[in-house]
Design a protein around this motif. Structure first.
Motif, PDB file in Angstrom:
ATOM      1  N   LEU A  50      40.302  55.631  33.991  1.00 60.16           N
ATOM      2  CA  LEU A  50      39.726  54.443  34.648  1.00 60.16           C
ATOM      3  C   LEU A  50      40.639  53.675  35.524  1.00 60.16           C
ATOM      4  O   LEU A  50      42.107  54.146  35.253  1.00 60.16           O
ATOM      5  N   VAL A  51      40.397  53.024  36.571  1.00 59.63           N
ATOM      6  CA  VAL A  51      41.262  52.134  37.415  1.00 59.63           C
ATOM      7  C   VAL A  51      41.518  51.282  36.401  1.00 59.63           C
ATOM      8  O   VAL A  51      41.008  50.340  35.927  1.00 59.63           O
ATOM      9  N   GLY A  56      38.398  44.537  36.716  1.00 55.43           N
ATOM     10  CA  GLY A  56      37.112  45.412  36.679  1.00 55.43           C
ATOM     11  C   GLY A  56      37.129  45.580  35.114  1.00 55.43           C
ATOM     12  O   GLY A  56      35.961  45.446  34.447  1.00 55.43           O
ATOM     13  N   LEU A  57      38.466  45.654  34.455  1.00 57.51           N
ATOM     14  CA  LEU A  57      38.053  45.905  32.952  1.00 57.51           C
ATOM     15  C   LEU A  57      37.719  44.796  32.008  1.00 57.51           C
ATOM     16  O   LEU A  57      36.860  45.062  31.152  1.00 57.51           O
ATOM     17  N   MET A  58      37.819  43.522  32.659  1.00 57.38           N
ATOM     18  CA  MET A  58      37.425  42.455  31.765  1.00 57.38           C
ATOM     19  C   MET A  58      35.982  42.356  32.263  1.00 57.38           C
ATOM     20  O   MET A  58      35.083  41.560  31.523  1.00 57.38           O
ATOM     21  N   SER A  89      41.076  35.404  36.645  1.00 56.00           N
ATOM     22  CA  SER A  89      41.905  36.317  37.377  1.00 56.00           C
ATOM     23  C   SER A  89      43.257  35.674  37.839  1.00 56.00           C
ATOM     24  O   SER A  89      43.321  34.462  38.208  1.00 56.00           O
ATOM     25  N   GLY A  90      44.122  36.506  37.996  1.00 53.52           N
ATOM     26  CA  GLY A  90      45.515  36.178  38.731  1.00 53.52           C
ATOM     27  C   GLY A  90      46.402  37.179  38.927  1.00 53.52           C
ATOM     28  O   GLY A  90      46.360  38.272  38.200  1.00 53.52           O
ATOM     29  N   ALA A  91      47.103  37.347  39.969  1.00 56.65           N
ATOM     30  CA  ALA A  91      47.955  38.350  40.249  1.00 56.65           C
ATOM     31  C   ALA A  91      49.060  38.641  39.637  1.00 56.65           C
ATOM     32  O   ALA A  91      49.417  39.941  38.853  1.00 56.65           O
ATOM     33  N   HIS A  92      49.682  37.606  38.845  1.00 61.20           N
ATOM     34  CA  HIS A  92      50.879  37.711  38.080  1.00 61.20           C
ATOM     35  C   HIS A  92      50.554  37.675  36.594  1.00 61.20           C
ATOM     36  O   HIS A  92      51.108  37.854  35.761  1.00 61.20           O
ATOM     37  N   TRP A 155      29.443  50.967  33.420  1.00 56.78           N
ATOM     38  CA  TRP A 155      30.704  50.673  33.583  1.00 56.78           C
ATOM     39  C   TRP A 155      31.715  51.706  33.470  1.00 56.78           C
ATOM     40  O   TRP A 155      32.844  51.723  34.541  1.00 56.78           O
ATOM     41  N   VAL A 156      31.585  52.457  32.907  1.00 55.79           N
ATOM     42  CA  VAL A 156      32.540  53.561  33.027  1.00 55.79           C
ATOM     43  C   VAL A 156      32.638  54.521  34.320  1.00 55.79           C
ATOM     44  O   VAL A 156      33.678  54.648  35.114  1.00 55.79           O
TER      45      VAL A 156
END
Length: 350
Positions: A50-51, A56-58, A89-92, A155-156
């Protein structure tokens, strides 16, 4: 065997068939590979790459309904059942904030991800599994009987990576940071520690003084820290169980921290393992990995934040436990009494 000494995917799959009851992380270690490489050998059969994007996973985790969240390090496994909701979400840094699943996520360490389906005696086990650059487990999400299995395939497919090869290149593990103290700055450490208003300020303070968490603990002294006997962990768990109070149990690795807030009700030691087996919360701790235990007191705007923190022999943080004070109920005074009663490390003198 491949020329680089890494088993081929076929050899890895054969080893799994020959050792069906061996924990995947243990089997991977015995083969000289990472756990992610073990899982990768199943791609195209019982695993899909998966990516590894937390967003996406959350989103998938939120759609799957009731699941079990698992975060671990080499010394402890933390399992929480519930639903994923209130994702930020957050980049860091990102987070999931709700009563059941409480996570702190560090996206740069989410490097590999898989959807895994595994036949077991109880039926097919389905999970989303995330690993860091070295191939070590960061976070896993297991479907339960009440999960939305009908959303699994959707989702997969959505998260499917374009690379579906059986082999996986991983990086060398980052070395463990040894304890760093700076005795020349001890006075500054103690003065600034006494002025803290939030626990999150502590690591900023130690970094500025060219120390780290464990290094600061080793020199700070009373009233900021007390070193406890390693077996104080058992005493602490039993005292929390008897008192019936709520605590916050933090377990993490480089990529994820998972938190349980609530009581500890069922303790079942087994060999070197200290096990909490509660409805909705399981903890499995290797007591024999605990080398240092510290009772830590940090001032905050809401009062003292008292914790018990355990480290292994190399200086890795295993867990942190704090008292709970929320929703009109404050168990922190009772927690502070428990910590005050834990045995100090006996220092041998000539």
């Amino acid at each position: 065997m491949a020329l680089d000494g890494i088993p081929t995917p076929e050899e890895i799959r054969r080893a799994e068939m020959d050792n069906p009851r061996t924990r995947e992380s243990d089997l991977a270690g015995s083969l000289g590979i990472s756990e992610a490489q073990l899982v990768s050998a199943r791609v195209g059969r019982s695993a899909t790459r998966l990516v590894p994007d937390p967003d996406g996973l959350m989103a998938a985790a939120c759609a799957l309904g009731e699941v079990m969240a698992l975060t671990r390090n080499r010394s402890v496994v933390h399992e929480k059942s519930g639903t994923y909701a209130n994702y930020h979400s957050g980049a860091h840094a990102a987070m999931v904030l709700n009563d059941d699943i409480d996570l702190r996520i560090f996206p740069k360490h989410w490097r590999h991800a898989f959807a895994v389906e595994k036949a077991t005696e109880a039926g097919v086990s389905r999970s989303l599994q995330v690993f860091d650059a070295a191939g070590d487990a960061v976070h896993k999400i297991f479907l339960r009987d009440g999960s939305n299995v009908d959303k699994w395939g959707i989702w997969v497919d959505k998260l499917r990576h374009e690379d579906q090869s059986e082999t996986l290149a991983v990086s060398a593990r980052a070395p463990v940071e040894v304890a760093r103290s700076n005795p020349d700055k001890l006075d500054v450490l103690r003065q600034e520690w006494a002025r803290l208003t939030d626990t999150h300020q502590f690591l900023t303070l130690t970094a500025r003084l060219r120390m780290n968490r464990l290094g600061a603990y080793r020199i700070a002294g009373v009233p900021f820290v007390r070193q406890l006997e390693p077996d104080a962990v058992k005493d602490m768990l039993q005292a929390v169980q008897v008192a019936g109070i709520g605590v916050m149990v933090f377990v993490g690795n480089r990529g994820c921290i998972q938190i349980h807030s609530g009581p500890i009700q069922t303790l079942k030691p087994t060999g070197p393992w200290q096990n909490v087996l509660d409805t909705g919360f399981n903890l499995h701790l290797r007591q024999d990995h605990v080398a240092e235990v510290w009772a830590v007191d940090k001032p905050t705007k809401r009062g003292p934040a008292v914790s018990v923190e355990a480290f292994d022999a190399e200086g890795r943080l295993i867990f942190q436990i704090f008292g709970v004070g929320k929703d009109g109920k404050d168990d922190r005074p009772a927690w502070r009494d428990i910590v005050a009663g834990l045995p100090d490390l006996a220092i041998e003198t000539a």
